[in-house]
Design an enzyme around this catalytic site. Structure first.
Site, PDB file in Angstrom:
ATOM      1  N   HIS A  19     -58.256   0.944  20.493  1.00 36.62           N
ATOM      2  CA  HIS A  19     -59.295   0.175  21.201  1.00 36.62           C
ATOM      3  C   HIS A  19     -59.062  -1.330  20.999  1.00 36.62           C
ATOM      4  O   HIS A  19     -59.137  -2.115  21.951  1.00 36.62           O
ATOM      5  CB  HIS A  19     -60.694   0.509  20.643  1.00 36.62           C
ATOM      6  N   LYS A  43     -74.882  13.618  20.533  1.00 37.43           N
ATOM      7  CA  LYS A  43     -76.070  14.078  19.815  1.00 37.43           C
ATOM      8  C   LYS A  43     -76.011  13.685  18.346  1.00 37.43           C
ATOM      9  O   LYS A  43     -76.991  13.263  17.765  1.00 37.43           O
ATOM     10  CB  LYS A  43     -76.231  15.589  19.979  1.00 37.43           C
ATOM     11  N   ARG A  92     -53.679   6.327  27.650  1.00 35.84           N
ATOM     12  CA  ARG A  92     -52.681   6.522  26.595  1.00 35.84           C
ATOM     13  C   ARG A  92     -51.534   7.388  27.076  1.00 35.84           C
ATOM     14  O   ARG A  92     -50.384   7.161  26.738  1.00 35.84           O
ATOM     15  CB  ARG A  92     -53.333   7.189  25.372  1.00 35.84           C
ATOM     16  N   SER A 130     -60.740   8.479  18.794  1.00 36.13           N
ATOM     17  CA  SER A 130     -61.892   8.484  17.879  1.00 36.13           C
ATOM     18  C   SER A 130     -62.160   9.907  17.397  1.00 36.13           C
ATOM     19  O   SER A 130     -62.488  10.134  16.240  1.00 36.13           O
ATOM     20  CB  SER A 130     -63.138   7.953  18.585  1.00 36.13           C
TER      21      SER A 130
END
Ligand code: PNS
Length: 161
Positions: A19, A43, A92, A130
């Site tokens: 990022h 969530k 990517r 991530s």
């Protein structure tokens, strides 16, 4: 003089070196780059939105034309509210392309005046995500070199849970 403002949206939970690499590339191309953190998507996120924003803010401190914002609702509404002209997304590998193309075309349908610009992060970050960072960290693996030091510190502080 025409200035070009772009929005780089994402969840950034957590921000990776991929990022950060893309932010630096975007900051070189656009006059202003807004990193936009989506609120309330996952969530059970690893980091809260304010924590993610604080890490991003610290990581881009040396980039004067980059700012950090949060948004919810439709991305195109946020882009319009910022009076930006472009959406920046990273690709990517080919595997990212289908999903990104679908989003870009849907966003174009919703807001034909906006352009999505794809940039590639450095090859050394092409396998970093991530999701994998979170999984590896949780299972006891090393994520050194995959995330900025300040994220690493925050992960260690948080513990593996
Ligand atoms: O990098 P990420 O985490 O995959 O980001 C996904 C994101 C935030 C760009 C995407 O989910 C999004 O734009 N959400 C906002 C809601 C929206 O506009 N949805 C329609 C997209 S076509």
């Amino acid at each position: 003089m025409n200035t070009i403002k772009a929005i780089y949206p994402g969840t950034f939970d957590p921000m990776t070196n991929g990022h950060l690499d893309l932010i630096a590339r975007g900051a070189r191309i656009f006059d202003h780059l807004v990193v936009a953190v989506l609120k309330n998507m996952e969530k059970s996120p690893l980091f809260t939105v304010p924590e993610r924003c604080a890490m991003l803010t610290a990581a881009v401190e040396h980039m004067p034309n980059v700012s950090i914002e949060t948004f919810d609702g439709l991305l195109v509404d946020f882009v319009r509210s910022q009076q930006a002209q472009a959406i920046l997304r990273g690709i990517r590998a080919i595997s990212d392309y289908e999903y990104e193309l679908q989003m870009a075309l849907m966003n174009r349908r919703l807001a034909p005046e906006l352009e999505t610009v794809f940039m590639m992060p450095a090859e050394k970050f092409s396998y970093v995500s991530s999701r994998l960072v979170k999984e590896i960290f949780r299972l006891g693996g090393s994520v050194e070199g995959l995330v900025p030091e300040l994220v690493l510190d925050k992960l260690k502080e948080r513990g593996r849970e």
